[in-house]
Design an enzyme around this catalytic site. Structure first.
Site, PDB file in Angstrom:
ATOM      1  N   GLY A 289       0.853  -1.192   0.000  1.00 50.53           N
ATOM      2  CA  GLY A 289       0.000   0.000   0.000  1.00 50.53           C
ATOM      3  C   GLY A 289       0.883   1.233   0.000  1.00 50.53           C
ATOM      4  N   ARG A 290       1.491   1.468   1.166  1.00 50.97           N
ATOM      5  CA  ARG A 290       2.310   2.658   1.370  1.00 50.97           C
ATOM      6  C   ARG A 290       3.386   2.829   0.300  1.00 50.97           C
ATOM      7  NH1 ARG A 290       3.029   4.522   6.599  1.00 50.97           N
ATOM      8  NH2 ARG A 290       2.410   2.447   7.279  1.00 50.97           N
ATOM      9  N   ARG A 326      -1.603  11.063  10.928  1.00 53.88           N
ATOM     10  CA  ARG A 326      -0.414  10.249  11.200  1.00 53.88           C
ATOM     11  C   ARG A 326       0.506  10.820  12.283  1.00 53.88           C
ATOM     12  NH1 ARG A 326       3.074   9.038   8.188  1.00 53.88           N
ATOM     13  NH2 ARG A 326       3.310   6.849   8.712  1.00 53.88           N
ATOM     14  N   TYR A 330       0.632   8.118  15.098  1.00 55.66           N
ATOM     15  CA  TYR A 330       1.821   7.269  15.063  1.00 55.66           C
ATOM     16  C   TYR A 330       3.110   8.036  15.374  1.00 55.66           C
ATOM     17  CZ  TYR A 330      -1.191   4.565  11.770  1.00 55.66           C
ATOM     18  OH  TYR A 330      -2.205   3.882  11.151  1.00 55.66           O
ATOM     19  N   CYS A 356      -9.079  21.604  18.442  1.00 60.81           N
ATOM     20  CA  CYS A 356      -8.896  21.833  19.885  1.00 60.81           C
ATOM     21  C   CYS A 356      -8.331  20.606  20.589  1.00 60.81           C
ATOM     22  CB  CYS A 356     -10.235  22.238  20.498  1.00 60.81           C
ATOM     23  SG  CYS A 356     -10.900  23.655  19.641  1.00 60.81           S
TER      24      CYS A 356
HETATM   25  C1  LIG Z   1      -3.064  -7.674   5.401  1.00 59.70           C
HETATM   26  C2  LIG Z   1      -2.394  -6.427   4.959  1.00 59.70           C
HETATM   27  N1  LIG Z   1      -1.815  -6.397   3.749  1.00 59.70           N
HETATM   28  C3  LIG Z   1      -1.214  -5.282   3.291  1.00 59.70           C
HETATM   29  C4  LIG Z   1      -1.154  -4.127   4.061  1.00 59.70           C
HETATM   30  C5  LIG Z   1      -0.466  -2.923   3.489  1.00 59.70           C
HETATM   31  O1  LIG Z   1       0.596  -2.498   4.217  1.00 59.70           O
HETATM   32  P1  LIG Z   1       1.573  -1.388   3.619  1.00 59.70           P
HETATM   33  O2  LIG Z   1       0.761  -0.189   3.304  1.00 59.70           O
HETATM   34  O3  LIG Z   1       2.537  -1.152   4.700  1.00 59.70           O
HETATM   35  O4  LIG Z   1       2.209  -1.980   2.411  1.00 59.70           O
HETATM   36  C6  LIG Z   1      -1.711  -4.117   5.332  1.00 59.70           C
HETATM   37  C7  LIG Z   1      -1.609  -2.909   6.164  1.00 59.70           C
HETATM   38  O5  LIG Z   1      -1.924  -2.818   7.299  1.00 59.70           O
HETATM   39  C8  LIG Z   1      -2.359  -5.295   5.797  1.00 59.70           C
HETATM   40  O6  LIG Z   1      -2.922  -5.328   6.996  1.00 59.70           O
END
Ligand SMILES: Cc1ncc(COP(=O)(O)O)c(C=O)c1O
Length: 431
Positions: A289-290, A326, A330, A356
């Site tokens: 994802g990230r 974030r 985090y 606030c």
């Molecule tokens: C099962 C699973 N796959 C993929 C991801 C994607 O993680 P990232 O954005 O770090 O690649 C997550 C993120 O929490 C996840 O829980």
């Protein structure tokens, strides 16, 4: 190369001035670079070319329809965690047959919807869930493809709120129990045991935890694959990105790619993992994802006030923790740069939002260029877990989003009209 750079003193996203976008669409504004999204996807795709593989973009990181469409067009599938996300896949023109469905709490209705859409696989997180999927599939007279999510109990060495692969976490089924779970699942008539899945955490900046987890799980997946005729092994997502260039080696220029800094890159990831995975002869899934969208987006905000106290220089901006949570959630670092670069001294500043809460800040005591009312700043690396985590706290509308492609730009989410925030609320007759 990320799609953000200075041209002269103007911050640009690909060929478009970010200041011009802020002027046209207002702030707070998310800006995404399509070239960067595609570049990251293609780099991973190329690195994994020696394997039969499928990239399932973890859309929890960024589920804007235009972002998703751009990845679907490159052949990507999706890692979804709710019916809503699967409905988004359909709305974005993605293929449900390339979707995996993760999450510890799938409801009966969600399972039914996913079965009707013909998803690639359910990544199952408990035995009761296996039983529920089997029951729903039987009622629909379907065979449900399933994979067990194995929790390998490997510490990914990442932030506690985004580590998922140890026995302290709610995710997956303990490594030692997995073989028994498959044996029992194989007796359920409406399941097809299609593969095995794992995911150890997010924002991993070293390759070793991936290697460790894969090496630990390989003997298990080899045995189970032979026994149940698996089609795939998913090694999850989690590839980290550079948020703070000062922490990375090499020249401290924020637009340089991780590769230029010797950090985890698709090439290094593939170099270590492909030789381990290839002998399996299975299709390999990954769920990044990230890595794909994090550095493909920034959040533009306008300076409302500068407030100097005896101790501090507060830069009060129009974006807040409801737009980008974030840092509050985090303790994350986001590089902050002006849209118009100027020379001169830096000032130690706290960049804060108008909400606030004391936690509503983007940085503390950071040397930043001197800015004044009406100037604009960009919070970098905001493309993942940014807009998707937005909320209406303090009755603040969700920010607008823009996608840039070369010299073109398009509004891909309009700013939420403020009345929409309370549109579903009702005042009872007795009031
Ligand atoms: C099962 C699973 N796959 C993929 C991801 C994607 O993680 P990232 O954005 O770090 O690649 C997550 C993120 O929490 C996840 O829980």
């Amino acid at each position: 190369m990320h799609g953000f750079h200075y041209s002269g003193n103007q911050l640009k996203c690909e060929g478009v001035s970010v200041a011009a976008l802020a002027k046209k669409f207002g702030t707070p504004l998310y800006v995404y670079s399509q070239r960067t999204l595609a570049g990251h996807f293609q780099k991973l795709d190329a690195a994994l070319a020696p394997l039969d593989h499928l990239i399932c973009f973890a859309m929890k990181a960024n589920s804007n329809l235009a972002v998703m469409r751009s990845l679907a067009r490159l052949g990507g599938g999706f890692d979804v965690v709710s019916e809503g996300e699967l409905r988004r896949v359909v709305a974005a023109g993605g293929d449900p047959r390339k979707c995996v469905f993760a999450g510890v709490g799938k409801t009966g209705a969600e399972i039914e919807f996913a079965l009707r859409k013909g998803i690639y696989c359910f990544n199952v997180e408990s035995e009761p869930e296996l039983a529920r999927i089997n029951k729903v599939a039987a009622r629909l007279k379907k065979i449900a493809p399933v994979a067990v999510r194995v929790n390998p109990n490997v510490d990914a060495g990442t932030h506690a709120k985004i580590t998922t692969g140890t026995y302290e976490n709610k995710f997956g089924i303990a490594f030692e129990q997995v073989a028994g779970v498959y044996a029992r699942a194989s007796k359920l008539k409406n399941l097809r045991l299609r593969g095995l899945q794992m995911h150890i955490g997010s924002q991993l900046t070293a390759v070793q935890p991936f290697e460790l987890a894969v090496k630990k799980v390989l003997p298990l997946v080899t045995k189970l694959a032979a026994k149940y005729k698996f089609e795939f092994f998913s090694i999850g997502g989690g590839l980290g990105i550079v948020y703070n260039p000062a922490l990375a080696s090499g020249p401290a220029a924020w637009w340089q790619t991780p590769a230029a800094r010797g950090i985890l890159t698709p090439a290094l990831y593939a170099q270590r993992l492909v030789p381990l995975l290839r002998p399996l002869g299975l299709r390999i899934l990954i769920e990044p994802g990230r890595f794909i969208c994090g550095n493909a987006g920034l959040l533009v905000t306008r300076v409302e006030y500068v407030k100097r106290t005896g101790r501090k220089n507060f830069v009060i901006v129009d974006a807040a923790m409801n737009d980008l949570i974030r840092p509050a959630f985090y303790d994350s670092y986001h590089e902050i740069v002006p849209l118009k670069r100027r020379g001169g001294k830096t000032v130690s500043s706290d960049v804060v939002g108008p909400i606030c809460e004391s936690g509503d800040y983007f940085c503390k005591n950071r040397p930043l260029p001197k800015v004044g009312e009406g100037d604009h700043l960009a919070l970098l690396s905001a493309g993942a877990y940014g807009s998707v985590m937005g909320s209406n706290y303090n009755s603040r509308p969700l920010a607008a989003e823009v996608l840039v492609n070369g010299r073109q730009s398009a509004l891909v989410r309009a700013r939420q009209p403020v009345e929409d925030i309370w549109a579903n609320e009702k005042i009872p007759a007795w009031l």
